[in-house]
Design a protein around this motif. Structure first.
Motif, short mmCIF file in Angstrom:
data_model
loop_
_atom_site.label_atom_id
_atom_site.label_comp_id
_atom_site.label_asym_id
_atom_site.label_seq_id
_atom_site.Cartn_x
_atom_site.Cartn_y
_atom_site.Cartn_z
N THR A 260 22.42 66.75 24.95
CA THR A 260 20.98 67.27 23.22
C THR A 260 20.25 66.23 23.52
O THR A 260 20.84 65.47 22.28
N ALA A 261 19.15 65.95 23.48
CA ALA A 261 18.69 64.93 23.15
C ALA A 261 17.17 65.21 23.78
O ALA A 261 17.01 66.07 25.02
N VAL A 262 15.87 64.19 23.32
CA VAL A 262 15.09 63.68 23.39
C VAL A 262 14.59 63.20 24.80
O VAL A 262 15.28 61.89 24.99
N TYR A 263 14.63 63.19 26.03
CA TYR A 263 14.74 62.33 27.40
C TYR A 263 12.94 61.37 27.79
O TYR A 263 12.51 62.58 28.27
N TYR A 264 12.85 60.55 27.88
CA TYR A 264 12.18 59.95 27.62
C TYR A 264 12.18 58.92 28.81
O TYR A 264 13.17 58.48 29.67
N CYS A 265 11.40 59.13 30.13
CA CYS A 265 11.70 58.06 31.85
C CYS A 265 10.69 56.36 30.90
O CYS A 265 9.52 57.14 29.87
N LEU A 266 11.13 56.19 31.61
CA LEU A 266 9.87 54.55 31.56
C LEU A 266 10.27 53.67 32.82
O LEU A 266 11.00 53.83 34.03
N THR A 267 9.05 52.95 32.64
CA THR A 267 9.66 51.62 33.92
C THR A 267 9.20 49.89 32.66
O THR A 267 8.50 49.83 31.71
N GLY A 268 10.08 49.03 33.69
CA GLY A 268 9.80 48.04 33.13
C GLY A 268 11.31 46.81 34.24
O GLY A 268 10.50 47.01 35.35
#
Length: 122
Positions: A91-99
């Motif tokens: 359980t969490a907030v999931y973040y997409c990212l680039t890098g």
């Protein structure tokens, strides 16, 4: 315009599955390594998974290895996170990212999505 959108979060029972999607604008998707982080209440944001721009290499946190699968569709500018056998601790907030990923971890963070809530009930 830079944009990362992450539909796909929601509520699921323990043992269930969920697939997160991240749609990236073409200007940032091509030749970008992509990944997912998550942040649970009261905890620091932590690495979940990453995939190189070619899709040839993937990396996972030990806590999700064998349960989560990251993939990308370069023709659609999409990256996915298939989550199976979910646990309440996911359980969490999931973040997409680039890098930039090197040595199995992100070395540079370029753009982040707004995040999507995943809740796993016991």
């Amino acid at each position: 315009q830079v944009q990362l959108e992450e539909p796909g979060g929601g509520l699921v029972q323990a043992g269930g599955s969920l697939r997160l999607s991240c749609a990236a604008s073409e200007s940032i998707f091509r030749s970008s390594d992509m990944g997912w982080f998550r942040q649970a209440p009261g905890k620091e944001r932590e690495f979940v998974a990453a995939i190189r721009w070619s899709g040839g290499s993937t990396y996972y946190a030990d806590s999700v290895k064998g349960r989560f699968t990251i993939s990308r569709d370069n023709a659609k500018n999409m990256v996915y996170l298939q989550m199976n056998n979910l646990k309440p601790e996911d359980t969490a907030v999931y973040y997409c990212l680039t890098g930039v990923v090197y040595g199995g971890r992100f070395r540079r963070y370029d753009y982040w999505g707004q995040g999507t809530q995943v809740t796993v009930s016991s």
